[in-house]
Every structure is written in C-alpha cells, then in structure tokens.
Design an enzyme around this catalytic site. Structure first.
Site, mmCIF file in Angstrom:
data_model
loop_
_atom_site.group_PDB
_atom_site.id
_atom_site.type_symbol
_atom_site.label_atom_id
_atom_site.label_comp_id
_atom_site.label_asym_id
_atom_site.label_seq_id
_atom_site.Cartn_x
_atom_site.Cartn_y
_atom_site.Cartn_z
ATOM 1 N N MET A 8 0.790 -1.257 0.007
ATOM 2 C CA MET A 8 0.130 -0.156 0.112
ATOM 3 C C MET A 8 0.798 1.239 0.084
ATOM 4 O O MET A 8 0.459 2.163 -0.795
ATOM 5 C CB MET A 8 -0.950 0.025 1.236
ATOM 6 N N LYS A 9 1.877 1.236 0.863
ATOM 7 C CA LYS A 9 2.697 2.361 0.793
ATOM 8 C C LYS A 9 3.328 2.709 -0.572
ATOM 9 O O LYS A 9 3.607 3.939 -1.042
ATOM 10 C CB LYS A 9 3.964 2.103 1.802
ATOM 11 N N LEU A 10 4.033 1.682 -1.338
ATOM 12 C CA LEU A 10 4.592 1.793 -2.548
ATOM 13 C C LEU A 10 3.271 2.623 -3.673
ATOM 14 O O LEU A 10 3.834 3.339 -4.496
ATOM 15 C CB LEU A 10 5.141 0.668 -3.070
#
Length: 295
Positions: free
Chosen positions: A171-173
């Site tokens: 999700m962060k990427l």
C-alpha cells in the site's frame, strides 16, 4: 484509542518521521527509548524525556514494542541483524513494527523467524506524525495487529489491517507512486508555464486552487513557489527508491507502468545530480536543461 500502550516503546531511526513518532509518544505519556545512527539527532528527544540508547539492542531492552523507521532495506537489515541488532541474540519478545519503506518481500526476508512482526505503511508528513494524524496501513498476523492496535491508534487517526505481512509496504508503494507522479506532473506544468512566458507564481496559485489539485499538489505547490527545497518533508532520493521499488513490483506481476517508470527515471537522474537530500519537489530542477558549454 481503544486501549493503552503497555510498557515502553523503542523508536529506531530518528529521521523526519521517526522523530515525529517519538515526540508523539512522549507527549502521550509513553516511556520512549530511542536510537539513531547519528546520535546528534537524539538531543531534542532526550530533553523531552526519552532514554537514548547506544545501539538498537539496548534501545529495545524492556520494551513492549519497537518501531523501525530507517531509510531502506539495507538499514533495516543492519538494525535488526547487525552487531547489537534487535534480533542479533534471539527473538524480540514485543511487537516489531517495520515502518521503513522497503520491498514487500524484503520485510519477510529481513524479519526472518521473528514471531510478532508488522509492516506498516505510513501516510502523512512530520506534522502528522507529531500530532497523531497519520494514516497507517498494516500487514501481518491479525493477532499481532490487534495487540499493536492501541500503539498504532496513538500514532494515527486511521489504522487499517490489510492482510499478510508485506501488505503494508504494498500500500505504501502505491501511495508513493501516486505522489511521485503527481509532484513531477506539477513540476513539469510549472516549468512549461515559465518557458512559455506565464507567471509561475500565478500558475501555481491557480493549480493549487483548482479541482485538478490533490492535497499533495496544493502542499507541494508552496515548495515550488518558494524555490526552497531544504528541510525536506520527504527526501527526493527516498522517492526515487520507492518509485524504483514500485516499478520492480509491477515487473514481478507482469505489469507495465509507463508513468511510474518515467517518474522513477527522472527521480534517479535528479538524485545523480545531487538533489537527493532535498525535498522531493526539487525534481523540478532535473527538468531544467543545463546551459550548453563551448567546446
């Protein structure tokens, strides 16, 4: 919060986000033990009441949770498995929260056999970290997540469990992929405006107030307007790293992401030009052609 944080918490890595997280915990009355590779960054937190440790293993001694907020996979591996690392002498008994942005598969590899690990993607900036306004996306065993929820809810206004270990990094990427492309698009539009004779300040003000602007674009438009990229909210070299990681993830699953690939190439080039430790909005300087020199 739905509960309380039980026991001291270690914060390993005191960059922009790590320092904010440590300050937030101290303000909430949580005992904090901190470590940073450069000990000079520990002084403000020591004055606020944090215990400064000599090495990561010392920092996590007696704690119920440890937040690893370092710059990349190499640094995370060193903190966990290097000399005096968190896991150098055996499992860590508390909840180990890997909030460093690394490749999703790398979280599993680095964590190894550690029993209670979460990877947490953080959405927000240093002010959000300090004020408990982050949005946190976690991957890992649900029981470990439930145990860590009171801590995470101290740090964030939204806390979401996404699934297996590595989900938080995925999700962060995705989020950083969007930010990198958006900020570069804004920089490109601004450079084109200036090259065509439009007032850059007026263009940035117009974009920031338009329906085209996301909150990130409105925020970064102020950086571009001022031309100041020191004291970064997010370093350009870290954005380059995350865009490259996102591109590699896409290749792994057989996807072609032309915008992500182009943005990654631009950010890598900007880093090679010496802009890596400036704010990611400094990517605009990689778009300006260098003057030709006589040969």
């Amino acid at each position: 919060m739905t509960g309380t944080v039980n026991g001291p918490v270690a914060v390993l890595g005191l960059g922009t986000m790590g320092a904010g997280l440590a300050a937030r915990l101290l303000e909430q009355g949580v005992p904090v033990r901190v470590w940073n590779r450069d000990p000079r960054r520990t002084a403000p937190l020591a004055e606020a009441g944090a215990h400064v440790a000599d090495h990561p293993a010392d920092a996590v001694a007696g704690t119920s949770a440890a937040l690893c907020v370092v710059s990349d996979g190499e640094a995370l591996g060193a903190v966990l498995h290097g000399p005096h690392g968190v896991l150098a002498d055996g499992p860590y008994p508390g909840v180990l929260v890997c909030a460093s942005t690394v490749a999703p598969d790398e979280v599993t590899q680095i964590a190894g056999d550690a029993p209670s690990v979460l990877d947490v993607g953080m959405l927000g900036n240093r002010d959000h970290a300090r004020d408990g306004e982050l949005r946190l996306f976690a991957g890992g065993d649900k029981r470990v997540f439930d145990a860590a929820r009171p801590l995470l809810e101290t740090l964030g206004k939204e806390v979401v469990h996404l699934g297996a270990l590595g989900s938080g990094m995925r999700m962060k990427l995705l989020l950083n992929l969007l930010m990198g492309i958006e900020v570069q698009a804004l920089a490109e539009a601004t450079e084109l405006a200036g090259a065509c004779g439009l007032d850059r300040q007026l263009v940035l003000k117009t974009v920031a107030g338009s329906g085209f602007a996301s909150p990130v674009m409105a925020f970064k438009s102020r950086r571009l307007a001022s031309g100041r990229f020191d004291e970064p909210d997010f370093r350009l070299r870290l954005m380059a790293k995350d865009l490259m990681l996102a591109s590699k993830q896409a290749a792994t699953v057989g996807l072609s992401l032309p915008l992500a690939t182009a943005a990654a190439e631009t950010h890598v080039r900007a880093t090679e030009q010496g802009l890596g430790d400036q704010d990611c909005a400094a990517v605009t300087r990689a778009l300006v052609p260098k003057p030709e020199t006589d040969t």
